[in-house]
Every structure is written in C-alpha cells, then in structure tokens.
Write a protein that holds these residues in place. Structure first.
Motif, PDB file in Angstrom:
ATOM      1  N   ALA A 192      44.720  54.717  45.907  1.00 44.92           N
ATOM      2  CA  ALA A 192      43.532  55.483  45.531  1.00 44.92           C
ATOM      3  C   ALA A 192      43.263  55.277  44.064  1.00 44.92           C
ATOM      4  N   ARG A 193      42.084  55.678  43.669  1.00 43.90           N
ATOM      5  CA  ARG A 193      41.787  55.764  42.243  1.00 43.90           C
ATOM      6  C   ARG A 193      41.743  57.253  41.937  1.00 43.90           C
ATOM      7  N   CYS A 194      42.406  57.647  40.883  1.00 46.90           N
ATOM      8  CA  CYS A 194      42.569  59.078  40.585  1.00 46.90           C
ATOM      9  C   CYS A 194      42.033  59.357  39.181  1.00 46.90           C
TER      10      CYS A 194
ATOM     11  N   GLY B 240      50.334  44.540  40.987  1.00 49.76           N
ATOM     12  CA  GLY B 240      49.679  44.380  42.284  1.00 49.76           C
ATOM     13  C   GLY B 240      48.165  44.454  42.161  1.00 49.76           C
ATOM     14  N   THR B 241      47.525  43.305  42.091  1.00 51.11           N
ATOM     15  CA  THR B 241      46.048  43.231  42.094  1.00 51.11           C
ATOM     16  C   THR B 241      45.643  41.814  42.435  1.00 51.11           C
ATOM     17  N   ILE B 242      44.558  41.681  43.207  1.00 53.20           N
ATOM     18  CA  ILE B 242      44.096  40.324  43.537  1.00 53.20           C
ATOM     19  C   ILE B 242      43.420  39.656  42.340  1.00 53.20           C
ATOM     20  N   ASP B 243      43.051  40.458  41.325  1.00 58.69           N
ATOM     21  CA  ASP B 243      42.148  39.948  40.286  1.00 58.69           C
ATOM     22  C   ASP B 243      42.762  38.929  39.327  1.00 58.69           C
ATOM     23  N   ASN B 244      44.076  38.923  39.195  1.00 55.35           N
ATOM     24  CA  ASN B 244      44.782  38.054  38.231  1.00 55.35           C
ATOM     25  C   ASN B 244      44.245  38.256  36.818  1.00 55.35           C
TER      26      ASN B 244
ATOM     27  N   VAL C  46      32.807  35.865  45.272  1.00 53.80           N
ATOM     28  CA  VAL C  46      34.188  36.333  45.437  1.00 53.80           C
ATOM     29  C   VAL C  46      34.444  37.494  44.483  1.00 53.80           C
ATOM     30  N   MET C  47      35.587  38.176  44.658  1.00 49.25           N
ATOM     31  CA  MET C  47      35.920  39.328  43.823  1.00 49.25           C
ATOM     32  C   MET C  47      36.622  38.887  42.530  1.00 49.25           C
ATOM     33  N   GLY C  48      37.140  39.854  41.792  1.00 45.10           N
ATOM     34  CA  GLY C  48      37.878  39.543  40.572  1.00 45.10           C
ATOM     35  C   GLY C  48      37.601  40.504  39.430  1.00 45.10           C
ATOM     36  N   ARG C  49      36.784  41.504  39.692  1.00 42.14           N
ATOM     37  CA  ARG C  49      36.351  42.465  38.656  1.00 42.14           C
ATOM     38  C   ARG C  49      35.757  41.672  37.479  1.00 42.14           C
ATOM     39  N   HIS C  50      36.365  41.698  36.275  1.00 42.69           N
ATOM     40  CA  HIS C  50      35.758  40.973  35.154  1.00 42.69           C
ATOM     41  C   HIS C  50      36.479  39.651  34.890  1.00 42.69           C
TER      42      HIS C  50
ATOM     43  N   SER D 205      31.455  34.738  40.712  1.00 42.82           N
ATOM     44  CA  SER D 205      32.418  35.823  40.609  1.00 42.82           C
ATOM     45  C   SER D 205      31.630  37.125  40.466  1.00 42.82           C
ATOM     46  N   GLU D 206      32.081  38.179  41.144  1.00 38.09           N
ATOM     47  CA  GLU D 206      31.230  39.359  41.364  1.00 38.09           C
ATOM     48  C   GLU D 206      30.517  39.928  40.133  1.00 38.09           C
ATOM     49  N   ASN D 207      31.137  39.908  38.963  1.00 39.07           N
ATOM     50  CA  ASN D 207      30.457  40.493  37.806  1.00 39.07           C
ATOM     51  C   ASN D 207      29.819  39.445  36.894  1.00 39.07           C
TER      52      ASN D 207
ATOM     53  N   GLY E 283      33.991  40.082  50.793  1.00 41.55           N
ATOM     54  CA  GLY E 283      34.412  41.372  50.235  1.00 41.55           C
ATOM     55  C   GLY E 283      35.874  41.662  50.498  1.00 41.55           C
ATOM     56  N   TYR E 284      36.106  42.724  51.275  1.00 41.63           N
ATOM     57  CA  TYR E 284      37.474  43.209  51.481  1.00 41.63           C
ATOM     58  C   TYR E 284      38.368  42.243  52.257  1.00 41.63           C
ATOM     59  N   VAL E 285      37.792  41.206  52.863  1.00 43.49           N
ATOM     60  CA  VAL E 285      38.670  40.232  53.552  1.00 43.49           C
ATOM     61  C   VAL E 285      39.708  39.696  52.569  1.00 43.49           C
ATOM     62  N   GLN E 286      39.301  39.627  51.277  1.00 44.24           N
ATOM     63  CA  GLN E 286      40.227  39.082  50.266  1.00 44.24           C
ATOM     64  C   GLN E 286      41.413  40.006  50.026  1.00 44.24           C
ATOM     65  N   ARG E 287      41.202  41.300  50.195  1.00 44.26           N
ATOM     66  CA  ARG E 287      42.289  42.253  49.928  1.00 44.26           C
ATOM     67  C   ARG E 287      43.114  42.533  51.179  1.00 44.26           C
ATOM     68  N   GLY E 288      42.443  42.435  52.365  1.00 45.71           N
ATOM     69  CA  GLY E 288      43.125  42.831  53.597  1.00 45.71           C
ATOM     70  C   GLY E 288      43.841  41.718  54.329  1.00 45.71           C
TER      71      GLY E 288
HETATM   72  O1  F6P Z   1      40.703  45.306  41.682  1.00 46.16           O
HETATM   73  C1  F6P Z   1      40.463  44.771  42.956  1.00 46.16           C
HETATM   74  C2  F6P Z   1      38.993  44.829  43.292  1.00 46.16           C
HETATM   75  O2  F6P Z   1      38.817  44.302  44.590  1.00 46.16           O
HETATM   76  C3  F6P Z   1      38.073  44.115  42.304  1.00 46.16           C
HETATM   77  O3  F6P Z   1      38.068  42.732  42.516  1.00 46.16           O
HETATM   78  C4  F6P Z   1      36.767  44.783  42.612  1.00 46.16           C
HETATM   79  O4  F6P Z   1      35.919  44.761  41.491  1.00 46.16           O
HETATM   80  C5  F6P Z   1      37.160  46.198  42.932  1.00 46.16           C
HETATM   81  O5  F6P Z   1      38.535  46.160  43.299  1.00 46.16           O
HETATM   82  C6  F6P Z   1      36.361  46.791  44.051  1.00 46.16           C
HETATM   83  O6  F6P Z   1      36.754  48.091  44.219  1.00 46.16           O
HETATM   84  P1  F6P Z   1      36.379  48.975  45.490  1.00 46.16           P
HETATM   85  O7  F6P Z   1      37.331  48.637  46.554  1.00 46.16           O
HETATM   86  O8  F6P Z   1      36.542  50.376  45.001  1.00 46.16           O
HETATM   87  O9  F6P Z   1      34.992  48.626  45.850  1.00 46.16           O
END
Ligand code: F6P
Ligand code: ADP
Length: 350
Positions: free
Chosen positions: A78-80, A131-135, A175-179, A228-230, A281-286
C-alpha cells in the motif's frame, strides 16, 4: 541479539517480493529468529485496516514456502500517506517496540526506503531490499522486479512488432518506470525498437515524426516507438490539442496527452499511416519473477539476515558488479541515478 524481526512490502508491488519474503523467512528460521509479516506496507504498523488484528502475524515457514513463485505480494502492499508525518512515524516505532520486534526488513522503492530511514532515526534497526520495477535507485545496478518487468515488456513488444509488420503499421508502446526511463531503454534495446522517448530527455514530437517518416521512406513501415510513462513532462511545447482539432480529431481542453493521442498526431504528421498505441500497465508488475529476480531475492534475503546478526543495521541491499552488497540507507538514497545518453542516442539513430 536479534530474536524477532518484521517484514513488509511497500509502494508498487514488484515481481520477486514474495521470493524475498520467503528468503528472509528461511534464513530467519535457520538462525532461530522469529519473523512477523506486516500487511499493506506502513499501514500495517498503524492498524489502519478493517481487521487490524490480522495486520501483523507470525509468518511460519510452512505458509510462506507456498508463495515463493507467486505473483504480486502475499503481504499485500500500500501507499500510506499518514506515515509521512513525524508523529505517525513515532507511533509506528513505538508499536514495533511494543510488539518486541527488534528490526524491520522493508522491501520497496525509494519512498519506502525514506520511510525506513525515518524509523531507523527513531531507533528501529532497518534493512532495505529494493523492490520496485522502476530501477530508479542510483546506488544499485538493478532493483528487484526490474528484470521481470523488462522481460514482460520485451515479450509484449515482440508480439506487437509481429502484427505491426503484418499490417505495415507503426506502433507506440507505453511502459512504466515512474520518472525513470530504464524499462523503456532496456525494452527498446532488446526488441530493436527504432525510437524511444523518456522523462530524462527533452524530446520533440516533430523530430519523432521526422524520424518515423524517414524510417518509412527507407522501407520500415512497422517501426516501434517506446515511450516511458512520464515522458510528457519533458516534451517540447507543442499545441497538440489545436493540431488534432485542426486535423479532424476532437480534443477537449481538460483531456491530457497520452499514448493514443501521440499515435494520432504521428498518423497526421506521417501521411495518414495507421499508427497504433498500446499501454502496458499492471502486466509489468503482476508477472511471475524471472530467475534473475528470484535469485536476487534469495541473495538479498540472506544478506539481510547476516547483517542483522552482525549488528550492521540501517543498510540498503543492492547489486554491484553482479553481486549483492550493502551500504547505509542514508547514503544509498543520496546516490544519483545515471542516465545512459549514449544508448538513448544510438536507439534513436540506427
Ligand atoms: O513504482 C511502480 C509503478 O508501477 C510506477 O512505474 C508507476 O508510476 C506507479 O507505480 C503506478 O502506481 P499505481 O499502481 O498506484 O498506479
Ligand atoms: P516506492 O517505495 O515504490 O517508491 P512510494 O513513493 O509510493 O513507493 O512510497 C511508498 C510509501 O513509503 C509511501 O506511501 C509512504 O508510506 C512511505 N514514504 C514515501 N516517502 C516517504 C518519506 N519521504 N518519508 C516517510 N515515508 C515515506
């Protein structure tokens, strides 16, 4: 002397988090240390869920062995936001003391590490597993989950490129990766994608369109643009709403730019080519963790328990020259991420 520790996963889930929990459970059991699983990141330390009595429970080896290869995170995540407040951090530290927990293992990204650092400052020994996919952590060559996410993207882009080729249609794949553009970069390198845009680099829609026109003129009608998403944060100013409205596509003022709209812009700037967009999207995390990530989790878990047993606390675990290592969390968070400009230019020029 460490007798009882806690473990939590926090931030976005990443492939390999379960393997890390199992690794910590196995090594803890081997050293006679009791392990408590804390659910939903820092929320679990606050008893914020509907059943707070279930938020913190002993993790026996029998239970966790079954989750080793599982997707997502068994401990939930979660995010808290409350946890960012100093008085809430103090409350969490006190809750850990009340439970007799001598140290905490945090598996998450830079935000979660910042949280661990706050607890460390309050006297709770912490160990961070990245633990994060973003590297996106500068101190480590690789974060846990990055390899799995990249492999997922590569598989998807290969499939998209096959259909692109069949139909002579270029593709935009987000694809994802935040920043951080690392997932995009590795995916582009591994698939032979001809174009890439990332948040780290200023980019210009007109230059991307010119490159696509050039590729098409050279006979490549199925070129792939990985975004990349951002990346939008670093796009050169361009009145894309006016451009699309003037070219037969209605866009309302509140609508944001996205991969599909970029594909529409490219279509209109490239002689009507059918450019198709896919957002991964979430396929990358799941996905299931790759062997690389599962093995990293195993080594990181072992090092975490070794460090705690030796009294080396408040450490971030990472990979350097292919092997696990540790350094203080505070120093790890200060290390700047290097962006590989040379490879970026190469992808966009061949
Ligand atoms: O930090 C992992 C990540 O998937 C980022 O790549 C992305 O910006 C963010 O989380 C998305 O978060 P949420 O699952 O809250 O949409
Ligand atoms: P990640 O760990 O993947 O980077 P987030 O940035 O969302 O994910 O952070 C996860 C959690 O870590 C947040 O919800 C919050 O509880 C905690 N956190 C993030 N930043 C801080 C901070 N500066 N101080 C204390 N806790 C933080």
């Amino acid at each position: 002397m460490i007798r009882k520790i806690g473990i939590l996963t926090s931030g976005g889930d990443s492939p390999g988090m379960n393997a890390a929990v199992v690794g910590v459970a196995r090594c803890a059991a081997a050293h006679g240390i009791q392990l408590m699983g804390i659910k939903r990141g820092y929320n679990g330390l606050l008893g914020l869920s509907e059943k707070p009595e279930d938020d913190i429970a002993a993790l026996d080896l029998e239970t966790v062995l079954d989750i080793a290869d599982g997707r997502g995170t068994f401990l939930r995540t979660a995010r808290c936001d409350e946890f960012r407040q100093p008085e809430v951090q103090r409350q969490c530290a006190q809750n850990l003391r009340n439970l007799g927990i001598d140290a905490l293992v945090v598996c998450g990204g830079d935000g979660s590490f910042n949280g661990a650092l706050r607890l460390a400052e309050l006297g709770i020994p912490c160990i961070g597993i990245p633990g994060t996919i973003d590297n996106d952590l500068g101190y480590t060559e690789r974060t846990l989950g990055y390899d799995s996410a990249v492999n997922c993207c590569v598989e998807a882009v290969r499939a998209i490129r096959a259909t692109s080729r069949s139909h002579d249609r270029p593709a935009v794949v987000q694809v994802m990766g935040r920043h951080c553009g690392d997932i995009a970069m590795k995916t582009a390198m591994a698939t032979g994608a001809e174009m890439i845009v990332v948040p780290e680099m200023r980019w210009d829609v007109d230059k991307v369109a010119a490159r696509l026109n050039d590729l098409v003129a050279r006979g490549n009608t199925r070129a792939t643009l990985i975004i990349s998403e951002n990346c939008w944060d670093n796009m050169k100013e361009f009145d894309w709403r006016k451009f699309l409205n003037d070219n037969g596509k209605t866009i309302y003022p509140h609508e944001p730019i996205n991969a599909e709209r970029l594909a529409s812009i490219l279509k209109r700037k490239c002689g009507g080519l059918e450019v198709r967009a896919t957002v991964l999207g979430y396929v990358q995390r799941g996905v299931q963790p790759t062997a690389e990530d599962s093995a990293f989790a195993f080594e990181a878990a072992n090092l975490a328990i070794q460090l705690l047993n030796r009294g080396v606390i408040n450490q971030a675990i990472g990979i350097r020259h292919g092997r696990v290592f540790n350094m203080p969390i505070a120093d790890a968070l200060l290390m700047k991420k290097h962006f590989d400009r040379e490879t970026y230019d190469l992808i966009n020029s061949l």
